[in-house]
Scaffold this active site. Structure first.
Site, PDB file in Angstrom:
ATOM      1  N   ASP A   1       0.846  -1.187   0.000  1.00 20.67           N
ATOM      2  CA  ASP A   1       0.000   0.000   0.000  1.00 20.67           C
ATOM      3  C   ASP A   1       0.887   1.245   0.000  1.00 20.67           C
ATOM      4  O   ASP A   1       1.888   1.316   0.698  1.00 20.67           O
ATOM      5  CB  ASP A   1      -0.918   0.007   1.235  1.00 20.67           C
ATOM      6  CG  ASP A   1      -2.052   1.003   1.099  1.00 20.67           C
ATOM      7  OD1 ASP A   1      -3.214   0.569   1.008  1.00 20.67           O
ATOM      8  OD2 ASP A   1      -1.779   2.232   1.075  1.00 20.67           O
TER       9      ASP A   1
ATOM     10  N   GLN B   1     -14.929   2.523   0.818  1.00 16.05           N
ATOM     11  CA  GLN B   1     -14.092   2.156  -0.328  1.00 16.05           C
ATOM     12  C   GLN B   1     -13.669   3.403  -1.115  1.00 16.05           C
ATOM     13  O   GLN B   1     -14.499   4.250  -1.437  1.00 16.05           O
ATOM     14  CB  GLN B   1     -14.863   1.205  -1.252  1.00 16.05           C
ATOM     15  CG  GLN B   1     -14.030   0.687  -2.417  1.00 16.05           C
ATOM     16  CD  GLN B   1     -14.763  -0.363  -3.252  1.00 16.05           C
ATOM     17  OE1 GLN B   1     -15.934  -0.668  -2.994  1.00 16.05           O
ATOM     18  NE2 GLN B   1     -14.079  -0.902  -4.238  1.00 16.05           N
TER      19      GLN B   1
ATOM     20  N   VAL C   1     -10.826   3.044  -3.686  1.00 15.27           N
ATOM     21  CA  VAL C   1     -10.385   2.569  -5.004  1.00 15.27           C
ATOM     22  C   VAL C   1     -11.365   1.477  -5.442  1.00 15.27           C
ATOM     23  O   VAL C   1     -11.533   0.466  -4.747  1.00 15.27           O
ATOM     24  CB  VAL C   1      -8.939   2.022  -4.958  1.00 15.27           C
ATOM     25  CG1 VAL C   1      -8.551   1.448  -6.321  1.00 15.27           C
ATOM     26  CG2 VAL C   1      -7.966   3.130  -4.550  1.00 15.27           C
TER      27      VAL C   1
ATOM     28  N   HIS D   1     -10.125  -5.133  -3.475  1.00 14.54           N
ATOM     29  CA  HIS D   1      -8.811  -5.414  -2.889  1.00 14.54           C
ATOM     30  C   HIS D   1      -8.978  -5.833  -1.437  1.00 14.54           C
ATOM     31  O   HIS D   1      -9.888  -5.392  -0.745  1.00 14.54           O
ATOM     32  CB  HIS D   1      -7.887  -4.195  -2.993  1.00 14.54           C
ATOM     33  CG  HIS D   1      -8.493  -2.924  -2.483  1.00 14.54           C
ATOM     34  ND1 HIS D   1      -9.360  -2.165  -3.232  1.00 14.54           N
ATOM     35  CD2 HIS D   1      -8.364  -2.290  -1.297  1.00 14.54           C
ATOM     36  CE1 HIS D   1      -9.735  -1.108  -2.540  1.00 14.54           C
ATOM     37  NE2 HIS D   1      -9.154  -1.163  -1.353  1.00 14.54           N
TER      38      HIS D   1
HETATM   39  P1  AMP Z   1      -9.878   1.531   0.224  1.00 14.30           P
HETATM   40  O1  AMP Z   1     -10.440   1.659  -1.173  1.00 14.30           O
HETATM   41  O2  AMP Z   1     -10.363   2.616   1.128  1.00 14.30           O
HETATM   42  O3  AMP Z   1     -10.076   0.176   0.814  1.00 14.30           O
HETATM   43  O4  AMP Z   1      -8.313   1.731   0.180  1.00 14.30           O
HETATM   44  C1  AMP Z   1      -7.573   1.974  -0.980  1.00 14.30           C
HETATM   45  C2  AMP Z   1      -6.120   1.821  -0.614  1.00 14.30           C
HETATM   46  O5  AMP Z   1      -5.367   1.881  -1.804  1.00 14.30           O
HETATM   47  C3  AMP Z   1      -5.571   2.893   0.320  1.00 14.30           C
HETATM   48  O6  AMP Z   1      -5.006   2.279   1.483  1.00 14.30           O
HETATM   49  C4  AMP Z   1      -4.510   3.599  -0.519  1.00 14.30           C
HETATM   50  O7  AMP Z   1      -3.401   4.014   0.232  1.00 14.30           O
HETATM   51  C5  AMP Z   1      -4.156   2.520  -1.529  1.00 14.30           C
HETATM   52  N1  AMP Z   1      -3.628   2.999  -2.808  1.00 14.30           N
HETATM   53  C6  AMP Z   1      -4.185   3.906  -3.633  1.00 14.30           C
HETATM   54  N2  AMP Z   1      -3.448   4.065  -4.743  1.00 14.30           N
HETATM   55  C7  AMP Z   1      -2.393   3.216  -4.615  1.00 14.30           C
HETATM   56  C8  AMP Z   1      -1.262   2.916  -5.426  1.00 14.30           C
HETATM   57  N3  AMP Z   1      -1.057   3.530  -6.608  1.00 14.30           N
HETATM   58  N4  AMP Z   1      -0.368   2.006  -4.992  1.00 14.30           N
HETATM   59  C9  AMP Z   1      -0.561   1.391  -3.809  1.00 14.30           C
HETATM   60  N5  AMP Z   1      -1.608   1.625  -2.992  1.00 14.30           N
HETATM   61  C10 AMP Z   1      -2.508   2.538  -3.386  1.00 14.30           C
END
Ligand code: AMP
Length: 111
Positions: free
Chosen positions: A30, A93, A95, A99
């Protein structure tokens, strides 16, 4: 999905610190870790979240779930780990490519 950041990582078009990958899934660190070890484990296939799963995804999901403890052990996490999957706006959420957060060491308190 052309502009999905996790699809772009899966295609090798965006940088990520990948710790495991096979034909179906990828695990990478992350970018804003909230624990000493904070990985994201994703399917290569663009699935928005748990609500978006279909019958065709059963084998993929079994593979992903069975891979979580193997990836954790590869990272030396013999004492255990936490997985979190945020689903939809109500689940926080951010992204929209499914995941599993895999965390260990100084993990944040559950809210
Ligand atoms: P969530 O959608 O809230 O479960 O979390 C999305 C996660 O993706 C967060 O912890 C971000 O820090 C992580 N994130 C977003 N973009 C990237 C990236 N390019 N590479 C790695 N982690 C990412």
């Amino acid at each position: 999905m052309a502009d999905c950041i996790f699809c772009r990582i899966a295609r090798g078009e965006a940088a990520a610190e990948i710790v495991y990958q096979d034909e179906q899934i990828i695990a990478f660190r992350d970018i804003q870790p909230k624990a000493a070890v904070h990985l994201l484990v994703i399917p290569r296939k663009h699935i928005e979240n748990l609500y978006d799963l279909g019958k065709d995804d059963q084998q993929l999901m079994a593979h992903l779930m069975l891979s979580l403890p193997r990836i954790a052990k590869q990272q030396g996490l013999d004492a255990g780990f936490r997985t979190i999957t945020n689903t939809g706006h109500g689940g926080g959420q951010e992204v929209w490519h499914m995941h599993f957060h895999l965390m260990a060491g100084d993990i944040p308190a559950m809210q």
